[in-house]
Design a protein around this motif. Structure first.
Motif, PDB file in Angstrom:
ATOM      1  N   SER A  26       0.820  -1.192   0.000  1.00  0.00           N
ATOM      2  CA  SER A  26       0.000   0.000   0.000  1.00  0.00           C
ATOM      3  C   SER A  26       0.862   1.253   0.000  1.00  0.00           C
ATOM      4  CB  SER A  26      -0.892  -0.025   1.243  1.00  0.00           C
ATOM      5  OG  SER A  26      -1.642   1.148   1.328  1.00  0.00           O
ATOM      6  N   THR A  27       0.437   2.251  -0.760  1.00  0.00           N
ATOM      7  CA  THR A  27       1.175   3.521  -0.783  1.00  0.00           C
ATOM      8  C   THR A  27       0.685   4.463   0.313  1.00  0.00           C
ATOM      9  OG1 THR A  27      -0.347   4.662  -2.274  1.00  0.00           O
ATOM     10  CG2 THR A  27       1.418   3.371  -3.291  1.00  0.00           C
ATOM     11  N   SER A  28      -0.182   3.968   1.207  1.00  0.00           N
ATOM     12  CA  SER A  28      -0.720   4.812   2.268  1.00  0.00           C
ATOM     13  C   SER A  28       0.321   5.000   3.373  1.00  0.00           C
ATOM     14  CB  SER A  28      -2.020   4.208   2.794  1.00  0.00           C
ATOM     15  OG  SER A  28      -1.787   2.886   3.233  1.00  0.00           O
ATOM     16  N   ASN A  29      -0.116   5.390   4.561  1.00  0.00           N
ATOM     17  CA  ASN A  29       0.841   5.818   5.575  1.00  0.00           C
ATOM     18  C   ASN A  29       0.831   5.003   6.863  1.00  0.00           C
ATOM     19  OD1 ASN A  29      -1.626   6.830   6.707  1.00  0.00           O
ATOM     20  ND2 ASN A  29      -1.422   8.491   5.231  1.00  0.00           N
ATOM     21  N   ARG A  30      -0.136   4.105   7.025  1.00  0.00           N
ATOM     22  CA  ARG A  30      -0.206   3.355   8.286  1.00  0.00           C
ATOM     23  C   ARG A  30      -0.407   1.872   8.037  1.00  0.00           C
ATOM     24  NH1 ARG A  30      -3.407   8.056  11.392  1.00  0.00           N
ATOM     25  NH2 ARG A  30      -1.491   9.099  12.040  1.00  0.00           N
ATOM     26  N   ASN A  31       0.377   1.097   8.784  1.00  0.00           N
ATOM     27  CA  ASN A  31       0.288  -0.355   8.678  1.00  0.00           C
ATOM     28  C   ASN A  31      -0.193  -0.956   9.993  1.00  0.00           C
ATOM     29  OD1 ASN A  31       2.513   0.432  10.100  1.00  0.00           O
ATOM     30  ND2 ASN A  31       3.994  -0.760   8.938  1.00  0.00           N
ATOM     31  N   PHE A  32      -0.912  -0.151  10.784  1.00  0.00           N
ATOM     32  CA  PHE A  32      -1.407  -0.625  12.074  1.00  0.00           C
ATOM     33  C   PHE A  32      -2.278  -1.869  11.886  1.00  0.00           C
ATOM     34  CE2 PHE A  32      -1.608   4.098  13.435  1.00  0.00           C
ATOM     35  CZ  PHE A  32      -0.247   4.099  13.685  1.00  0.00           C
ATOM     36  N   GLU A  33      -2.367  -2.669  12.931  1.00  0.00           N
ATOM     37  CA  GLU A  33      -3.265  -3.828  12.899  1.00  0.00           C
ATOM     38  C   GLU A  33      -4.655  -3.366  12.485  1.00  0.00           C
ATOM     39  OE1 GLU A  33      -3.499  -6.121  16.472  1.00  0.00           O
ATOM     40  OE2 GLU A  33      -1.327  -6.153  16.747  1.00  0.00           O
ATOM     41  N   GLY A  34      -5.235  -4.027  11.520  1.00  0.00           N
ATOM     42  CA  GLY A  34      -6.621  -3.748  11.136  1.00  0.00           C
ATOM     43  C   GLY A  34      -6.858  -2.431  10.432  1.00  0.00           C
ATOM     44  N   ARG A  35      -5.827  -1.678  10.150  1.00  0.00           N
ATOM     45  CA  ARG A  35      -6.006  -0.359   9.547  1.00  0.00           C
ATOM     46  C   ARG A  35      -6.748  -0.458   8.207  1.00  0.00           C
ATOM     47  NH1 ARG A  35      -5.824   5.298  10.286  1.00  0.00           N
ATOM     48  NH2 ARG A  35      -5.383   6.240   8.291  1.00  0.00           N
ATOM     49  N   GLN A  36      -6.388  -1.447   7.398  1.00  0.00           N
ATOM     50  CA  GLN A  36      -7.028  -1.554   6.070  1.00  0.00           C
ATOM     51  C   GLN A  36      -8.198  -2.548   6.093  1.00  0.00           C
ATOM     52  OE1 GLN A  36      -3.352  -2.094   3.466  1.00  0.00           O
ATOM     53  NE2 GLN A  36      -4.265  -0.256   2.576  1.00  0.00           N
ATOM     54  N   GLY A  37      -8.666  -2.884   7.274  1.00  0.00           N
ATOM     55  CA  GLY A  37      -9.724  -3.878   7.446  1.00  0.00           C
ATOM     56  C   GLY A  37      -9.274  -4.854   8.511  1.00  0.00           C
ATOM     57  N   ALA A  38     -10.219  -5.405   9.293  1.00  0.00           N
ATOM     58  CA  ALA A  38      -9.842  -6.305  10.386  1.00  0.00           C
ATOM     59  C   ALA A  38      -8.986  -7.453   9.842  1.00  0.00           C
ATOM     60  CB  ALA A  38     -11.099  -6.839  11.072  1.00  0.00           C
ATOM     61  N   GLY A  39      -7.833  -7.652  10.434  1.00  0.00           N
ATOM     62  CA  GLY A  39      -6.956  -8.766  10.059  1.00  0.00           C
ATOM     63  C   GLY A  39      -6.107  -8.525   8.819  1.00  0.00           C
ATOM     64  N   ALA A  40      -6.295  -7.397   8.145  1.00  0.00           N
ATOM     65  CA  ALA A  40      -5.530  -7.114   6.921  1.00  0.00           C
ATOM     66  C   ALA A  40      -4.057  -6.908   7.253  1.00  0.00           C
ATOM     67  CB  ALA A  40      -6.087  -5.877   6.233  1.00  0.00           C
ATOM     68  N   ARG A  41      -3.170  -7.317   6.323  1.00  0.00           N
ATOM     69  CA  ARG A  41      -1.728  -7.179   6.536  1.00  0.00           C
ATOM     70  C   ARG A  41      -1.149  -6.203   5.517  1.00  0.00           C
ATOM     71  NH1 ARG A  41      -1.032 -13.683   7.092  1.00  0.00           N
ATOM     72  NH2 ARG A  41      -1.144 -13.795   9.365  1.00  0.00           N
ATOM     73  N   THR A  42      -0.681  -5.078   6.031  1.00  0.00           N
ATOM     74  CA  THR A  42      -0.250  -3.978   5.166  1.00  0.00           C
ATOM     75  C   THR A  42       1.262  -3.866   5.091  1.00  0.00           C
ATOM     76  OG1 THR A  42      -2.205  -2.765   5.877  1.00  0.00           O
ATOM     77  CG2 THR A  42      -0.455  -1.481   4.837  1.00  0.00           C
ATOM     78  N   LEU A  43       1.789  -3.752   3.873  1.00  0.00           N
ATOM     79  CA  LEU A  43       3.207  -3.465   3.673  1.00  0.00           C
ATOM     80  C   LEU A  43       3.281  -2.092   3.011  1.00  0.00           C
ATOM     81  CD1 LEU A  43       3.905  -6.880   1.902  1.00  0.00           C
ATOM     82  CD2 LEU A  43       4.559  -6.383   4.254  1.00  0.00           C
ATOM     83  N   LEU A  44       3.814  -1.105   3.728  1.00  0.00           N
ATOM     84  CA  LEU A  44       3.883   0.244   3.166  1.00  0.00           C
ATOM     85  C   LEU A  44       5.075   0.368   2.224  1.00  0.00           C
ATOM     86  CD1 LEU A  44       3.310   2.307   6.432  1.00  0.00           C
ATOM     87  CD2 LEU A  44       1.594   1.685   4.698  1.00  0.00           C
ATOM     88  N   ALA A  45       4.859   1.036   1.101  1.00  0.00           N
ATOM     89  CA  ALA A  45       5.954   1.230   0.148  1.00  0.00           C
ATOM     90  C   ALA A  45       5.646   2.404  -0.767  1.00  0.00           C
ATOM     91  CB  ALA A  45       6.163  -0.041  -0.673  1.00  0.00           C
ATOM     92  N   SER A  46       6.579   2.712  -1.651  1.00  0.00           N
ATOM     93  CA  SER A  46       6.399   3.819  -2.597  1.00  0.00           C
ATOM     94  C   SER A  46       5.482   3.373  -3.733  1.00  0.00           C
ATOM     95  CB  SER A  46       7.749   4.219  -3.176  1.00  0.00           C
ATOM     96  OG  SER A  46       8.122   3.290  -4.190  1.00  0.00           O
ATOM     97  N   PRO A  47       4.958   4.335  -4.498  1.00  0.00           N
ATOM     98  CA  PRO A  47       4.137   3.965  -5.657  1.00  0.00           C
ATOM     99  C   PRO A  47       4.912   3.082  -6.643  1.00  0.00           C
ATOM    100  CG  PRO A  47       3.919   6.312  -5.203  1.00  0.00           C
ATOM    101  CD  PRO A  47       4.983   5.796  -4.295  1.00  0.00           C
ATOM    102  N   LEU A  48       6.212   3.315  -6.765  1.00  0.00           N
ATOM    103  CA  LEU A  48       7.009   2.502  -7.700  1.00  0.00           C
ATOM    104  C   LEU A  48       7.101   1.060  -7.231  1.00  0.00           C
ATOM    105  CD1 LEU A  48      10.186   4.524  -8.803  1.00  0.00           C
ATOM    106  CD2 LEU A  48       8.241   3.783 -10.202  1.00  0.00           C
TER     107      LEU A  48
END
Ligand code: SF4
Lengths: 467, 194
Positions: A426-448
């Protein structure tokens, strides 16, 4: 006495100082959105008050809005009510609203700058932590809570203690494949998610000066992710060029007067900061996060830290817990790991330049069959530009889905969510638990880096696709 | 706002660091337009299995009947992340009058103070002593004296609070009352700034 950029703006806005307490700070611009404003309007009504300076407030609906079929009524009842309430409140209190259906609607931190409302030297607040974005123009901009939203409504002022000041200097040239998102992820990884708490940060140095306004906004946007009250960058020719001719930017003679004023907005050569950090741009590589706070980031081709090598017990426990939530193994690299979703959007990376960057990489390529890719422009104006520039054709040919403007899958509040257990770059800014939906696993990175994963279906070092 | 002077209570230990406001109150509960009722969703996803109130997670401290009280004690960098004041509303609505930690995120600290929830910053050492104590132990917080005491051992530490904020809390005033009282000065400032 030598002054910092922050001092110069702060001093101009102090109405008075309370002995042994905070200062009364005058606020030039107040942005509001549907989620953090309703209770403030209610409070105001309860006290029988009006908004003191409605012409200094600008509203939009962004957090709760669907990103498909925005012309239809919002399906979710509570979201619909909240958006409706914003419409009614803005009408009742004479506030300009760029709501759903308006050509200026979009994520609050995208529309302020693109409309020229955000200007150097201003004090800007919003009931939203990423208000720090606007600091890219050389403004004091920071997020506030709903009680404070009510205070600004009632008095156009806030009680604030002056924060400590930190300067982060980034000198040198960036490596290939490294963009501004990587710079900020690198800084946060270096100083941790709480490393700048209590500070206001100025970003400086040749690497920062070389960046476009949009790239600068990405950096200031994530200042809050290291605990900073806000981030700022001194305005320069790049800033002025960006602002010239924008809808609400000063025009004609006003422009010249403002320009003279803006040119004085920089830290004096001998100004001192409470803390300074120096970074060599050449040390920064494309970054990715592996944990559940934005400080848990590594170079994309590095390995996740081996937990037993971390000396601090609290830190070790944190990372252990984060890895458990993320379903990742300590000591192993992320490269080559399959991802199911790619989200390109949010107030961090949904501006036209971000989307151009993605389009340039994916042109003539197609996404991997196992990945769903969502591109969500930050505003209606960005959406329009995407079409005018033909980027939509590139995205469609690549199999990416383009949505309508809003916060979207940045936070699990609207319909766009990542299913439990699945991975999303995700190009967003937060990878908190459940941030993108309950149980979702977020890896923050650049658009590229996100676009690279869309093409390969796995965590990828984008430099391999740039050869 | 109610005035706050002393709190004497058992406490709920949450020895996690970086507890962010998305955990305190997940985004999907931010759709309300009033300040009430957030307490039942406090720490929602840590509290229940599959978002189901009939399935409390037994190992989460709010579901552990050995613990109760008006004081939450948490690891460092409590309240980081989003500016949502709903986090302070949820803590207050649940019944917490104070949160003790070795470090608070800035915006959360302001939000808490604006809602009569006292953020008490203690040293990491003192924090660990509280965590190491007995489940049934009590703490005393005295705002006037700016002191927190572990009752069982008498160990005490002073905490910092801005003098202005302290007066507000002790008397139950809020910032808006003050800002309204200086309306003329604000208008004068506006005229001279233009
Ligand atoms: S895009 Fe995400 S971070 Fe930005 S304002 Fe919306 S919800 Fe907040």
């Amino acid at each position: 006495m030598a002054k910092t950029l922050f001092d110069k703006i702060w001093e101009k806005h102090v109405v008075k100082e309370i002995e042994g307490g905070p200062s009364v700070l005058y606020i030039d611009k107040h942005f509001i959105h549907e989620v953090t404003s309703p209770q403030a309007f209610k409070g105001l009504e309860k006290r029988g008050l009006r908004v003191l300076r409605p012409q200094q407030v600008v509203a939009t609906a962004d957090h709760n809005v669907p990103t498909l079929n925005q012309h239809l009524p919002i399906k979710d009842e509570l979201s619909r009510l909240q958006v409706q309430q914003l419409i009614e409140n803005c009408k009742k209190f004479d506030i300009e609203l760029y709501g759903l259906g308006h050509p200026y609607q979009g994520i609050v931190h995208v529309i302020g700058p693109e409309l020229g409302i955000t200007q150097p030297g201003m004090t800007i607040v919003c009931g939203d932590s990423h208000t720090s974005t606007h600091g890219a123009f050389g403004a004091i901009a920071f997020g506030i809570g709903t009680s404070e939203v009510e205070m600004v409504f009632a008095s156009q002022c806030l009680l604030q203690s002056k924060p400590k000041l930190m300067r982060i200097n980034i000198e040198g040239e960036l490596n290939k494949g490294v963009v501004s998102k990587d710079i900020i992820l690198y800084i946060i990884a270096k100083i941790s998610a709480s490393g700048a708490t209590g500070y206001f940060v100025e970003y400086a140095g040749s690497a920062i000066r070389s960046l476009s306004m949009e790239a600068r906004m990405t950096i200031c946007n994530m200042s809050i992710e290291m605990g900073a009250r806000g981030g700022m960058i001194a305005p320069d020719e790049i800033t002025f060029e960006y602002m010239r001719g924008r809808r609400f930017a000063p025009q004609g003679e006003d422009w010249n007067i403002k320009l003279q004023e803006w040119k004085t907005l920089h830290s004096d050569a001998d100004a001192t900061f409470d803390h300074e950090i120096n970074i060599n741009a050449a040390d920064i590589e494309p970054m990715i996060t592996y944990g559940t706070n934005p400080g848990l980031g590594i170079a994309v081709n590095a390995a996740v830290p081996a937990t037993d090598s971390i000396p601090d017990e609290g830190e070790r426990k944190n990372i252990f817990k984060a890895l458990e939530y993320m379903g990742l193994e300590a000591g192993k690299p992320l490269i080559g790991m399959p991802v199911q979703h790619v989200f390109i959007g949010s107030c961090t990376n949904s501006r036209i330049e971000d989307l151009r960057m993605v389009a340039a990489l994916v042109k003539g390529r197609r996404k991997n069959d196992n990945v769903q890719v969502m591109i969500v422009p930050g505003s209606q104006q960005v959406s329009k530009q995407v079409i005018e520039e033909g980027l939509d054709k590139v995205f469609e040919a690549a199999g990416f889905e383009i949505r309508q403007a809003g916060c979207s899958a940045c936070l699990g509040m609207n319909e766009d969510k990542i299913p439990a257990g699945e991975y999303c770059i995700s190009t967003s800014n937060r990878n908190f638990e459940g941030r993108q939906g309950a149980g979702a696993r977020t890896l923050l990175a650049s658009p590229l880096t996100a676009a690279a994963a869309a093409i390969t279906g796995v965590v990828t070092d984008v430099r391999e696709l740039l050869q | 706002m109610k005035s706050l002077t002393t709190i004497h209570s058992r406490f709920v230990p949450l020895p996690e660091e970086n507890v962010d406001t998305d955990q305190i109150i997940p985004a999907r509960f931010l759709k309300a337009t009033t300040r009430d009722g957030f307490g039942k969703n406090l720490f929602r996803d840590w509290r229940y299995e599959q978002d189901d109130e009939t399935k409390p997670k037994k190992d989460f401290v709010l579901n552990n009947e050995n613990y109760s009280g008006e004081i939450l004690v948490a690891g460092k960098n409590f309240g980081c992340g989003s500016s949502r004041e709903h986090a302070a509303w949820a803590l207050e609505d649940y019944g917490f009058k104070a949160v003790v930690s070795s470090f608070f995120a800035d915006i959360f600290k302001n939000n808490a103070l604006n809602n009569g929830v006292l953020p008490v910053t203690v040293s990491e050492d003192f924090l660990q002593k509280i965590f190491a104590g007995d489940a049934k132990a009590t703490l005393s917080i005295d705002l006037s004296a700016q002191a927190i005491t572990i009752d069982a051992t008498g160990e005490q530490e002073r905490f910092e609070i801005n003098a202005y904020k302290k007066t507000c809390l002790l008397n139950g005033y809020d910032d808006i009352d003050y800002l309204l009282s200086i309306r003329q000065e604000i208008e004068l400032f506006e005229t001279s700034a233009n």
